[in-house]
Design a protein around this motif. Structure first.
Motif, PDB file in Angstrom:
ATOM      1  N   ALA A 138       0.842  -1.195   0.000  1.00  0.00           N
ATOM      2  CA  ALA A 138       0.000   0.000   0.000  1.00  0.00           C
ATOM      3  C   ALA A 138       0.871   1.237   0.000  1.00  0.00           C
ATOM      4  CB  ALA A 138      -0.917  -0.001   1.230  1.00  0.00           C
ATOM      5  N   GLY A 139       0.399   2.288  -0.649  1.00  0.00           N
ATOM      6  CA  GLY A 139       1.144   3.547  -0.674  1.00  0.00           C
ATOM      7  C   GLY A 139       2.104   3.607  -1.843  1.00  0.00           C
ATOM      8  N   GLY A 140       2.912   4.633  -1.896  1.00  0.00           N
ATOM      9  CA  GLY A 140       3.775   4.861  -3.049  1.00  0.00           C
ATOM     10  C   GLY A 140       5.176   4.324  -2.906  1.00  0.00           C
ATOM     11  N   THR A 141       5.567   3.841  -1.716  1.00  0.00           N
ATOM     12  CA  THR A 141       6.925   3.388  -1.507  1.00  0.00           C
ATOM     13  C   THR A 141       6.911   1.987  -0.922  1.00  0.00           C
ATOM     14  OG1 THR A 141       7.625   5.647  -1.043  1.00  0.00           O
ATOM     15  CG2 THR A 141       9.111   3.890  -0.326  1.00  0.00           C
ATOM     16  N   VAL A 142       7.798   1.150  -1.418  1.00  0.00           N
ATOM     17  CA  VAL A 142       7.933  -0.195  -0.883  1.00  0.00           C
ATOM     18  C   VAL A 142       9.386  -0.414  -0.499  1.00  0.00           C
ATOM     19  CG1 VAL A 142       7.720  -2.656  -1.344  1.00  0.00           C
ATOM     20  CG2 VAL A 142       6.072  -1.065  -2.333  1.00  0.00           C
ATOM     21  N   PHE A 143       9.610  -0.898   0.699  1.00  0.00           N
ATOM     22  CA  PHE A 143      10.968  -1.229   1.086  1.00  0.00           C
ATOM     23  C   PHE A 143      10.908  -2.502   1.906  1.00  0.00           C
ATOM     24  CE2 PHE A 143      15.044  -1.284   3.002  1.00  0.00           C
ATOM     25  CZ  PHE A 143      15.870  -0.578   2.149  1.00  0.00           C
ATOM     26  N   ILE A 144      11.601  -3.533   1.436  1.00  0.00           N
ATOM     27  CA  ILE A 144      11.645  -4.786   2.165  1.00  0.00           C
ATOM     28  C   ILE A 144      12.747  -4.687   3.204  1.00  0.00           C
ATOM     29  CG2 ILE A 144      11.866  -7.279   1.978  1.00  0.00           C
ATOM     30  CD1 ILE A 144       9.490  -6.057   0.447  1.00  0.00           C
ATOM     31  N   PRO A 145      12.430  -4.785   4.492  1.00  0.00           N
ATOM     32  CA  PRO A 145      13.464  -4.631   5.507  1.00  0.00           C
ATOM     33  C   PRO A 145      14.518  -5.722   5.408  1.00  0.00           C
ATOM     34  CG  PRO A 145      11.441  -5.484   6.478  1.00  0.00           C
ATOM     35  CD  PRO A 145      11.107  -5.075   5.076  1.00  0.00           C
ATOM     36  N   TYR A 146      15.752  -5.362   5.706  1.00  0.00           N
ATOM     37  CA  TYR A 146      16.827  -6.346   5.754  1.00  0.00           C
ATOM     38  C   TYR A 146      16.969  -6.780   7.203  1.00  0.00           C
ATOM     39  CZ  TYR A 146      21.242  -8.690   4.950  1.00  0.00           C
ATOM     40  OH  TYR A 146      22.230  -9.648   4.864  1.00  0.00           O
ATOM     41  N   LEU A 147      16.750  -8.066   7.457  1.00  0.00           N
ATOM     42  CA  LEU A 147      16.828  -8.584   8.814  1.00  0.00           C
ATOM     43  C   LEU A 147      18.195  -9.218   9.035  1.00  0.00           C
ATOM     44  CD1 LEU A 147      13.281 -10.125   9.319  1.00  0.00           C
ATOM     45  CD2 LEU A 147      14.133  -7.869   9.964  1.00  0.00           C
ATOM     46  N   PHE A 148      18.985  -8.593   9.862  1.00  0.00           N
ATOM     47  CA  PHE A 148      20.328  -9.082  10.138  1.00  0.00           C
ATOM     48  C   PHE A 148      20.287 -10.386  10.926  1.00  0.00           C
ATOM     49  CE2 PHE A 148      21.038  -4.591   9.407  1.00  0.00           C
ATOM     50  CZ  PHE A 148      22.229  -4.581   8.694  1.00  0.00           C
ATOM     51  N   GLY A 149      21.072 -11.379  10.475  1.00  0.00           N
ATOM     52  CA  GLY A 149      21.261 -12.588  11.262  1.00  0.00           C
ATOM     53  C   GLY A 149      22.190 -12.299  12.421  1.00  0.00           C
ATOM     54  N   ASP A 150      22.274 -13.229  13.349  1.00  0.00           N
ATOM     55  CA  ASP A 150      23.116 -13.014  14.535  1.00  0.00           C
ATOM     56  C   ASP A 150      24.570 -12.767  14.148  1.00  0.00           C
ATOM     57  OD1 ASP A 150      20.895 -13.374  16.100  1.00  0.00           O
ATOM     58  OD2 ASP A 150      21.353 -15.456  16.635  1.00  0.00           O
ATOM     59  N   ASP A 151      25.098 -13.584  13.241  1.00  0.00           N
ATOM     60  CA  ASP A 151      26.500 -13.432  12.843  1.00  0.00           C
ATOM     61  C   ASP A 151      26.720 -12.108  12.101  1.00  0.00           C
ATOM     62  OD1 ASP A 151      27.062 -15.860  13.967  1.00  0.00           O
ATOM     63  OD2 ASP A 151      27.024 -16.978  12.085  1.00  0.00           O
ATOM     64  N   GLU A 152      25.747 -11.735  11.272  1.00  0.00           N
ATOM     65  CA  GLU A 152      25.865 -10.470  10.531  1.00  0.00           C
ATOM     66  C   GLU A 152      25.854  -9.282  11.486  1.00  0.00           C
ATOM     67  OE1 GLU A 152      23.954 -10.725   6.169  1.00  0.00           O
ATOM     68  OE2 GLU A 152      22.518 -10.949   7.804  1.00  0.00           O
ATOM     69  N   LEU A 153      24.984  -9.338  12.484  1.00  0.00           N
ATOM     70  CA  LEU A 153      24.900  -8.239  13.447  1.00  0.00           C
ATOM     71  C   LEU A 153      26.190  -8.127  14.245  1.00  0.00           C
ATOM     72  CD1 LEU A 153      22.675  -6.166  14.273  1.00  0.00           C
ATOM     73  CD2 LEU A 153      22.237  -7.643  16.242  1.00  0.00           C
ATOM     74  N   ALA A 154      26.725  -9.277  14.662  1.00  0.00           N
ATOM     75  CA  ALA A 154      27.988  -9.270  15.406  1.00  0.00           C
ATOM     76  C   ALA A 154      29.115  -8.701  14.544  1.00  0.00           C
ATOM     77  CB  ALA A 154      28.329 -10.692  15.862  1.00  0.00           C
ATOM     78  N   ALA A 155      29.149  -9.082  13.260  1.00  0.00           N
ATOM     79  CA  ALA A 155      30.192  -8.575  12.359  1.00  0.00           C
ATOM     80  C   ALA A 155      30.040  -7.078  12.141  1.00  0.00           C
ATOM     81  CB  ALA A 155      30.126  -9.317  11.024  1.00  0.00           C
ATOM     82  N   LEU A 156      28.794  -6.618  12.028  1.00  0.00           N
ATOM     83  CA  LEU A 156      28.541  -5.192  11.829  1.00  0.00           C
ATOM     84  C   LEU A 156      29.064  -4.380  13.010  1.00  0.00           C
ATOM     85  CD1 LEU A 156      27.112  -2.886  10.217  1.00  0.00           C
ATOM     86  CD2 LEU A 156      25.094  -3.371  11.617  1.00  0.00           C
ATOM     87  N   PHE A 157      28.715  -4.789  14.223  1.00  0.00           N
ATOM     88  CA  PHE A 157      29.153  -4.028  15.386  1.00  0.00           C
ATOM     89  C   PHE A 157      30.650  -4.189  15.638  1.00  0.00           C
ATOM     90  CE2 PHE A 157      24.596  -3.692  16.464  1.00  0.00           C
ATOM     91  CZ  PHE A 157      24.558  -2.335  16.710  1.00  0.00           C
ATOM     92  N   HIS A 158      31.227  -5.281  15.186  1.00  0.00           N
ATOM     93  CA  HIS A 158      32.686  -5.413  15.277  1.00  0.00           C
ATOM     94  C   HIS A 158      33.354  -4.343  14.426  1.00  0.00           C
ATOM     95  CE1 HIS A 158      36.669  -7.227  15.488  1.00  0.00           C
ATOM     96  NE2 HIS A 158      36.741  -7.156  14.168  1.00  0.00           N
ATOM     97  N   GLU A 159      32.840  -4.133  13.210  1.00  0.00           N
ATOM     98  CA  GLU A 159      33.403  -3.096  12.346  1.00  0.00           C
ATOM     99  C   GLU A 159      33.204  -1.707  12.956  1.00  0.00           C
ATOM    100  OE1 GLU A 159      35.236  -3.288   9.735  1.00  0.00           O
ATOM    101  OE2 GLU A 159      35.181  -5.480   9.602  1.00  0.00           O
ATOM    102  N   ILE A 160      32.037  -1.484  13.531  1.00  0.00           N
ATOM    103  CA  ILE A 160      31.755  -0.193  14.160  1.00  0.00           C
ATOM    104  C   ILE A 160      32.699   0.035  15.351  1.00  0.00           C
ATOM    105  CG2 ILE A 160      30.030   1.140  15.440  1.00  0.00           C
ATOM    106  CD1 ILE A 160      27.885  -0.259  13.712  1.00  0.00           C
ATOM    107  N   ASP A 161      32.902  -0.994  16.145  1.00  0.00           N
ATOM    108  CA  ASP A 161      33.753  -0.863  17.335  1.00  0.00           C
ATOM    109  C   ASP A 161      35.224  -0.658  16.973  1.00  0.00           C
ATOM    110  OD1 ASP A 161      31.569  -1.150  18.968  1.00  0.00           O
ATOM    111  OD2 ASP A 161      31.874  -3.283  19.352  1.00  0.00           O
ATOM    112  N   CYS A 162      35.648  -1.212  15.836  1.00  0.00           N
ATOM    113  CA  CYS A 162      37.056  -1.112  15.434  1.00  0.00           C
ATOM    114  C   CYS A 162      37.367   0.166  14.660  1.00  0.00           C
ATOM    115  CB  CYS A 162      37.446  -2.333  14.583  1.00  0.00           C
ATOM    116  SG  CYS A 162      37.486  -3.881  15.511  1.00  0.00           S
ATOM    117  N   TYR A 163      36.342   0.920  14.342  1.00  0.00           N
ATOM    118  CA  TYR A 163      36.526   2.117  13.522  1.00  0.00           C
ATOM    119  C   TYR A 163      37.370   3.164  14.247  1.00  0.00           C
ATOM    120  CZ  TYR A 163      35.211   6.427  11.036  1.00  0.00           C
ATOM    121  OH  TYR A 163      35.222   7.613  10.353  1.00  0.00           O
TER     122      TYR A 163
END
Length: 324
Positions: free
Chosen positions: A101-126
């Motif tokens: 419904a509406g004019g915009t469609v966006f399928i959310p990306y659901l991070f898996g546990d390993d993906e989330l851990a890898a993401l925050f590892h990169e953020i923490d190491c920045y």
């Protein structure tokens, strides 16, 4: 094997198109999308013969170089296929009408546990030697967005006096729908926020914002989104950037909601009675918006919990969920 299709859906695709043609529709209305869908299923879901939620969401993921508007056509096709399979007695998943419904469609990306851990590892190491304060701000902002289920703009616009570092309370003042709410940080998040606040006070003693940009005001959505995508790309170095899934800071909020629902399922809680609590915490206007997240849970998990999908299918919210 069907001469047009090769997947487990071949016979049903052929029969559905034949039925549509008999009703006066043109074969071209369905054939191109049917072939594309068949190819995807042949590669990703070999042997699968009934439409599932997982197949539908995979089919609707945006493709690099494709306009988001193409999702509307794909949604209409896969909805028709689900209805056809249901009509011949198969346990097919039918995409709710209000999903696009509406004019915009966006399928959310659901991070898996390993993906989330890898993401925050990169953020923490920045590290950013030109501005040593920025890494502290980013790791605190992204963790608060996730652990508190915030909308990205709620964190970006958060004022210093809206965060109580003694009690852990965060006051979200008149954001979407001009609603306000108070949430409480976890102990780990509060510890991080206190540590960050000490560094921030030294770097920006005069800024009213909890997460000040270099000019003392709030960061823009574009800046935070750009850094988020940059961190995500670093977790997948072998994939060209133009082939990476589309991710947004908002997906941390989606992950928060589904994590809460998963925990309630593990605890054998009845979801519909718990949704008002999550609605209040996340600041949704209607509980139907919160119920949407049930549709993002793993299909097998949801079925095992005995959720009434027929009842839930009427609770898909409008585009409100996909705001920036």
């Amino acid at each position: 094997m069907n001469d047009k299709f090769a997947s487990g859906f071949a016979q049903d695709l052929e029969s559905m198109i034949a039925l549509k043609c008999a009703l006066g529709y043109s074969e071209n209305t369905y054939l191109e999308k049917a072939k594309s869908f068949d190819c995807r299923c042949f590669e990703v879901y070999p042997g699968q013969q009934e439409l599932t939620q997982a197949i539908v969401l995979n089919w609707l993921k945006p493709e690099p170089g494709k306009s988001p508007q193409t999702i509307h056509g794909k949604a209409a096709f896969v909805r028709a296929l689900g209805k056809y399979q249901k009509s011949i007695g198969k346990a097919a998943y039918i995409l709710p009408d209000r999903f696009t419904a509406g004019g915009t469609v966006f399928i959310p990306y659901l991070f898996g546990d390993d993906e989330l851990a890898a993401l925050f590892h990169e953020i923490d190491c920045y590290q950013y030697p030109r501005d040593p304060f920025r890494p502290h701000l980013l790791r605190t902002y992204f963790r608060m967005t996730y652990t508190c289920g915030l909308r990205p703009n709620e964190g970006r616009n958060l004022k210093r006096n809206e965060v109580d570092l003694n009690s852990g309370e965060v006051r979200i003042i008149e954001t979407k729908w001009r609603k306000s709410r108070t949430i409480v940080m976890s102990e780990d998040m509060l510890f991080l926020a206190r540590s960050y606040a000490g560094i921030r006070d030294a770097a920006f003693p005069g800024s009213a914002y909890f997460f000040p940009a270099p000019d003392g005001g709030p960061y823009s959505a574009q800046k935070m989104q750009g850094k988020f995508k940059w961190f995500f790309a670093r977790t997948k170095p072998g994939i060209p950037k133009d082939l990476l899934p589309a991710v947004r800071v908002y997906d941390l909020r989606h992950r928060f909601a589904t994590a809460v629902l998963n925990r309630w399922l593990d605890e054998k809680k009845e979801l519909s009675s718990r949704l008002p609590y999550l609605q209040t915490y996340m600041g949704h206007k209607d509980w139907e918006a919160t119920a949407y997240y049930i549709h993002l849970l793993p299909e097998k998990l949801v079925k095992s919990a005995g959720i009434d999908w027929e009842a839930m299918n009427g609770l898909i919210p409008r585009v409100e969920l996909w705001e920036k």
